[in-house]
Design a protein around this motif. Structure first.
Motif, mmCIF file in Angstrom:
data_model
loop_
_atom_site.group_PDB
_atom_site.id
_atom_site.type_symbol
_atom_site.label_atom_id
_atom_site.label_comp_id
_atom_site.label_asym_id
_atom_site.label_seq_id
_atom_site.Cartn_x
_atom_site.Cartn_y
_atom_site.Cartn_z
ATOM 1 N N UNK A 73 -35.329 -18.625 45.091
ATOM 2 C CA UNK A 73 -36.108 -17.420 45.375
ATOM 3 C C UNK A 73 -36.136 -17.072 46.853
ATOM 4 N N UNK A 74 -35.887 -18.057 47.715
ATOM 5 C CA UNK A 74 -35.977 -17.820 49.151
ATOM 6 C C UNK A 74 -34.737 -17.113 49.712
ATOM 7 N N UNK A 75 -33.669 -17.004 48.924
ATOM 8 C CA UNK A 75 -32.483 -16.246 49.337
ATOM 9 C C UNK A 75 -32.533 -14.856 48.716
ATOM 10 N N UNK A 76 -32.124 -13.858 49.489
ATOM 11 C CA UNK A 76 -32.235 -12.473 49.001
ATOM 12 C C UNK A 76 -30.942 -11.680 49.095
ATOM 13 N N UNK A 77 -29.857 -12.295 49.587
ATOM 14 C CA UNK A 77 -28.614 -11.547 49.711
ATOM 15 C C UNK A 77 -27.410 -12.454 49.818
ATOM 16 N N UNK A 78 -26.237 -11.842 49.623
ATOM 17 C CA UNK A 78 -24.958 -12.525 49.751
ATOM 18 C C UNK A 78 -24.035 -11.636 50.564
ATOM 19 N N UNK A 79 -23.289 -12.222 51.495
ATOM 20 C CA UNK A 79 -22.296 -11.462 52.248
ATOM 21 C C UNK A 79 -20.898 -11.932 51.870
ATOM 22 N N UNK A 80 -20.001 -10.976 51.701
ATOM 23 C CA UNK A 80 -18.598 -11.289 51.462
ATOM 24 C C UNK A 80 -17.759 -10.590 52.525
ATOM 25 N N UNK A 81 -16.496 -10.974 52.639
ATOM 26 C CA UNK A 81 -15.571 -10.283 53.527
ATOM 27 C C UNK A 81 -14.162 -10.425 52.960
ATOM 28 N N UNK A 82 -13.186 -9.872 53.650
ATOM 29 C CA UNK A 82 -11.820 -9.869 53.137
ATOM 30 C C UNK A 82 -11.278 -11.286 52.953
ATOM 31 N N UNK A 83 -11.629 -12.186 53.865
ATOM 32 C CA UNK A 83 -11.159 -13.566 53.764
ATOM 33 C C UNK A 83 -11.797 -14.268 52.579
ATOM 34 N N UNK A 84 -13.113 -14.117 52.404
ATOM 35 C CA UNK A 84 -13.801 -14.757 51.292
ATOM 36 C C UNK A 84 -13.320 -14.203 49.956
ATOM 37 N N UNK A 85 -13.109 -12.875 49.893
ATOM 38 C CA UNK A 85 -12.594 -12.287 48.666
ATOM 39 C C UNK A 85 -11.191 -12.790 48.374
ATOM 40 N N UNK A 86 -10.361 -12.879 49.407
ATOM 41 C CA UNK A 86 -8.992 -13.362 49.207
ATOM 42 C C UNK A 86 -9.003 -14.787 48.640
ATOM 43 N N UNK A 87 -9.925 -15.618 49.117
ATOM 44 C CA UNK A 87 -10.027 -16.973 48.590
ATOM 45 C C UNK A 87 -10.289 -16.969 47.088
ATOM 46 N N UNK A 88 -11.095 -16.016 46.628
ATOM 47 C CA UNK A 88 -11.414 -15.935 45.208
ATOM 48 C C UNK A 88 -10.243 -15.376 44.400
ATOM 49 N N UNK A 89 -9.578 -14.369 44.952
ATOM 50 C CA UNK A 89 -8.473 -13.728 44.230
ATOM 51 C C UNK A 89 -7.276 -14.656 44.128
ATOM 52 N N UNK A 90 -7.013 -15.439 45.174
ATOM 53 C CA UNK A 90 -5.831 -16.295 45.187
ATOM 54 C C UNK A 90 -5.882 -17.402 44.136
ATOM 55 N N UNK A 91 -7.061 -17.690 43.589
ATOM 56 C CA UNK A 91 -7.121 -18.730 42.557
ATOM 57 C C UNK A 91 -6.718 -18.209 41.183
ATOM 58 N N UNK A 92 -6.372 -16.907 41.121
ATOM 59 C CA UNK A 92 -5.836 -16.325 39.895
ATOM 60 C C UNK A 92 -6.867 -15.772 38.939
ATOM 61 N N UNK A 93 -8.144 -15.848 39.306
ATOM 62 C CA UNK A 93 -9.201 -15.442 38.379
ATOM 63 C C UNK A 93 -9.130 -13.968 38.004
ATOM 64 N N UNK A 94 -8.535 -13.153 38.864
ATOM 65 C CA UNK A 94 -8.511 -11.707 38.618
ATOM 66 C C UNK A 94 -7.109 -11.173 38.311
ATOM 67 N N UNK A 95 -6.140 -12.062 38.148
ATOM 68 C CA UNK A 95 -4.765 -11.618 37.906
ATOM 69 C C UNK A 95 -4.654 -10.714 36.683
ATOM 70 N N UNK A 96 -5.379 -11.039 35.625
ATOM 71 C CA UNK A 96 -5.263 -10.278 34.379
ATOM 72 C C UNK A 96 -5.762 -8.842 34.534
ATOM 73 N N UNK A 97 -6.612 -8.598 35.551
ATOM 74 C CA UNK A 97 -7.160 -7.260 35.732
ATOM 75 C C UNK A 97 -6.187 -6.316 36.426
#
Length: 426
Positions: A73-97
């Motif tokens: 409850x003490x956290x209220x936000x999340x920040x992302x950026x191009x590098x963090x997004x790239x880390x997620x995309x490179x694992x293949x999780x979004x390839x099918x999209x």
């Protein structure tokens, strides 16, 4: 166009009103509504105890698993950026999209299609974070648009329309970005003016464009001084952040049209957290948050009236570093802001010229092609020796150099992401 500025090129975009834009938005909403798994967050006595000031706490990550292990409850936000997004995309999780989104955008030029698919994947991931944690999520735009006000506004409007309650659009501190932010704020769109490194940059952004948030990437500043053997780097970023907080708070006080908040970003160690107590927002990498839970045990006390002592090495000529640019706002910079408020520049070119007229060329420095390439090759932390003569001359400063380096780093990550999309389109 990567991060390189051009006065002649413009970025081709799909307009927010187009049928393709609507198809993409509907696809993202339907997909994430189906995948929704939000739950009531736990209460953390540790973070409740440690955060006795008015500071809001965000997590600086795109990794849902890492966030989930810490979320409370003490956290209220999340920040992302191009590098963090790239880390997620490179694992293949979004390839099918990728092929699915490709069909939605239709027959458009390849570069535009790749950018559109990247934009859609970014929003898919950001909306997944919203659905999982029911919090503010700062969403970075494609680096191609960093120097194009119109393209920035087009993508920002589409981002906002998808999730106006929780999405905050991240736009970098560039002349084009500042022009775009000002218009977007008039439209009620929340903006996080990112890649800021100094009090003067954030004073300018707050006064001219009124973003919802501004940043100091403080860990990178400490690394710049330490890695270039200019000093030990201790307290540099913290001093810049606290000075920026003071400038932002002073300017926004009593102005109902300006509600800008200061973010302390790019933390490297849990020991930095108490030194930033009282700053409006601290966004914490998950590794640092875990370290904090293991090593911090005392309540925070506000540091807003504290200014860390920073020293350069005895052998360093201060005129080749001009480190004071990180926390001082000069009379010339204040005069520039007042002039720009009275006579608002209509374009990035006008804004840069106005800065030059006030002898602050180092705020938006001109860079030759080979200099831009050198910045890109150095990565997040530039080689000071390359730039010390220009700093001494006064047409470049640490903050503006670090902004360019940050853009170049994000552009590299964006290029890697784009390449993965192209592979899925073959």
């Amino acid at each position: 166009m990567s991060y390189v500025e051009s006065a002649h090129d413009s970025v081709e975009t799909i307009t927010p009103e187009s049928s393709a834009s609507q198809r993409i938005a509907d696809f993202i909403r339907q997909r994430e509504e189906h995948d929704s798994s939000s739950r009531e967050p736990r209460n953390s006595e540790f973070w409740q105890r440690i955060n006795a000031t008015t500071t809001s706490l965000w997590l600086d990550s795109g990794d849902i698993g890492s966030i989930d292990s810490l979320w409370c409850q003490q956290f209220s936000g999340v920040t992302t950026n191009n590098t963090l997004l790239n880390n997620e995309v490179q694992n293949g999780a979004y390839d099918e999209l990728v092929p699915q989104i490709s069909k939605l955008v239709g027959n458009i030029p390849d570069d535009v299609k790749v950018r559109e698919i990247g934009f859609a994947l970014n929003l898919c991931h950001a909306l997944k974070l919203v659905q999982q944690f029911s919090c503010n999520v700062s969403v970075e735009l494609h680096t191609d648009v960093a120097h194009d006000s119109e393209a920035t506004m087009a993508y920002a409007r589409r981002c906002h329309d998808l999730c106006p309650e929780f999405f905050i659009v991240k736009i970098p501190f560039t002349p084009s970005g500042l022009i775009a932010i000002n218009q977007l704020r008039d439209e009620g769109i929340r903006v996080n003016c990112t890649l800021g490194f100094s009090a003067r940059q954030n004073y300018v952004a707050t006064a001219l464009s009124r973003p919802s948030f501004v940043n100091v990437f403080l860990g990178r500043l400490n690394s710049y001084i330490a890695d270039n053997h200019l000093g030990d780097g201790q307290g540099v970023g913290e001093k810049a952040t606290l000075a920026s907080q003071a400038e932002v708070s002073t300017f926004t006080r009593g102005l109902p049209t300006t509600d800008t908040q200061q973010i302390a970003a790019s933390l490297r160690d849990a020991s930095q957290l108490p030194k930033l107590a009282g700053v409006d927002v601290i966004t914490i990498p998950t590794k640092v948050a875990k370290q904090a839970e293991q090593s911090l045990d005392q309540p925070w006390q506000s540091q807003l009236n504290h200014s860390p002592t920073v020293k350069l090495g005895d052998q360093i000529d201060p005129s080749t570093v001009r480190i004071e640019k990180l926390w001082d706002v000069s009379k010339s910079e204040r005069n520039f802001v007042q002039k720009a408020i009275l006579l608002p520049p209509a374009s990035a070119v006008e804004l840069k010229q106005m800065a030059a007229d006030h002898q602050i060329e180092d705020l938006f420095p001109e860079m030759a092609s080979e200099e831009k390439q050198a910045i890109a090759e150095d990565g997040k932390i530039p080689n000071h020796q390359r730039w010390q003569q220009r700093m001494a001359r006064g047409d470049l400063a640490i903050d503006s150099l670090m902004t360019l380096a940050g853009l170049a780093t994000f552009a590299k990550s964006q290029s890697e992401l784009d390449q993965r999309i192209r592979k899925q389109l073959r």
